[in-house]
Design a protein around this motif. Sequence first.
Motif, PDB file in Angstrom:
ATOM      1  N   ARG A   4      -5.528  -7.517   8.935  1.00  0.00           N
ATOM      2  CA  ARG A   4      -4.490  -6.772   9.645  1.00  0.00           C
ATOM      3  C   ARG A   4      -4.882  -6.615  11.111  1.00  0.00           C
ATOM      4  O   ARG A   4      -6.007  -6.238  11.427  1.00  0.00           O
ATOM      5  N   VAL A   5      -3.926  -6.889  12.001  1.00  0.00           N
ATOM      6  CA  VAL A   5      -4.124  -6.694  13.432  1.00  0.00           C
ATOM      7  C   VAL A   5      -2.908  -5.939  13.958  1.00  0.00           C
ATOM      8  O   VAL A   5      -1.775  -6.390  13.802  1.00  0.00           O
ATOM      9  N   SER A  19      -3.240 -14.367   6.482  1.00  0.00           N
ATOM     10  CA  SER A  19      -3.872 -14.810   5.244  1.00  0.00           C
ATOM     11  C   SER A  19      -4.821 -15.951   5.596  1.00  0.00           C
ATOM     12  O   SER A  19      -4.401 -16.991   6.114  1.00  0.00           O
ATOM     13  N   HIS A  20      -6.111 -15.725   5.331  1.00  0.00           N
ATOM     14  CA  HIS A  20      -7.128 -16.731   5.636  1.00  0.00           C
ATOM     15  C   HIS A  20      -7.535 -17.444   4.347  1.00  0.00           C
ATOM     16  O   HIS A  20      -7.786 -16.807   3.323  1.00  0.00           O
ATOM     17  N   LEU A  29       2.408 -12.789   8.541  1.00  0.00           N
ATOM     18  CA  LEU A  29       3.561 -11.919   8.385  1.00  0.00           C
ATOM     19  C   LEU A  29       3.536 -10.924   9.533  1.00  0.00           C
ATOM     20  O   LEU A  29       2.477 -10.409   9.889  1.00  0.00           O
ATOM     21  N   ARG A  30       4.701 -10.665  10.120  1.00  0.00           N
ATOM     22  CA  ARG A  30       4.798  -9.759  11.262  1.00  0.00           C
ATOM     23  C   ARG A  30       5.816  -8.682  10.937  1.00  0.00           C
ATOM     24  O   ARG A  30       6.950  -8.979  10.562  1.00  0.00           O
ATOM     25  N   THR A  53       3.790 -14.035  -1.338  1.00  0.00           N
ATOM     26  CA  THR A  53       3.844 -12.833  -2.183  1.00  0.00           C
ATOM     27  C   THR A  53       2.730 -11.869  -1.811  1.00  0.00           C
ATOM     28  O   THR A  53       2.965 -10.661  -1.664  1.00  0.00           O
ATOM     29  N   GLU A  54       1.526 -12.378  -1.625  1.00  0.00           N
ATOM     30  CA  GLU A  54       0.395 -11.528  -1.260  1.00  0.00           C
ATOM     31  C   GLU A  54       0.613 -10.861   0.101  1.00  0.00           C
ATOM     32  O   GLU A  54       0.348  -9.664   0.266  1.00  0.00           O
ATOM     33  N   LEU A  55       1.121 -11.602   1.065  1.00  0.00           N
ATOM     34  CA  LEU A  55       1.402 -11.029   2.380  1.00  0.00           C
ATOM     35  C   LEU A  55       2.482  -9.949   2.282  1.00  0.00           C
ATOM     36  O   LEU A  55       2.361  -8.878   2.887  1.00  0.00           O
ATOM     37  N   MET A  56       3.530 -10.210   1.512  1.00  0.00           N
ATOM     38  CA  MET A  56       4.605  -9.232   1.356  1.00  0.00           C
ATOM     39  C   MET A  56       4.090  -7.961   0.671  1.00  0.00           C
ATOM     40  O   MET A  56       4.401  -6.846   1.107  1.00  0.00           O
TER      41      MET A  56
END
Length: 108
Positions: A4-5, A19-20, A29-30, A53-56
């Motif tokens: 997260r930034v 996601s790395h 995702l922004r 899905t993981e980012l959401m």
Amino acid sequence: MIQRVDSKVDADTTIYLFSHGSTGVEGILRIDIDGYIMSLFVQEEARGKGIGTELMQTAFAVLREIGKSTVGLSVHHDNHRARALYERLGFLPYMPGHDGYTQFVKVL
């Protein structure tokens, strides 16, 4: 791994989630702090692996953490893959937008 930034320009804060994977950044995702997902992108070679899905889901947790109870986004009617993801995650269409986009909302 999700990183997260937070970026603050004037009074506006944007939260970026990266996601790395083994090949570097596989998805971004922004979101803004008002609870709107501004963009989601997954590298073509990384699609179908659950990164979106993981980012959401991470975005939902971040929004809950800052006190939001809903999240919104818009998606073009031709973007069937994204629409399927959003609907699977519980988003509901609520208003047709401009230029072929539809607004979606989800209660967190």
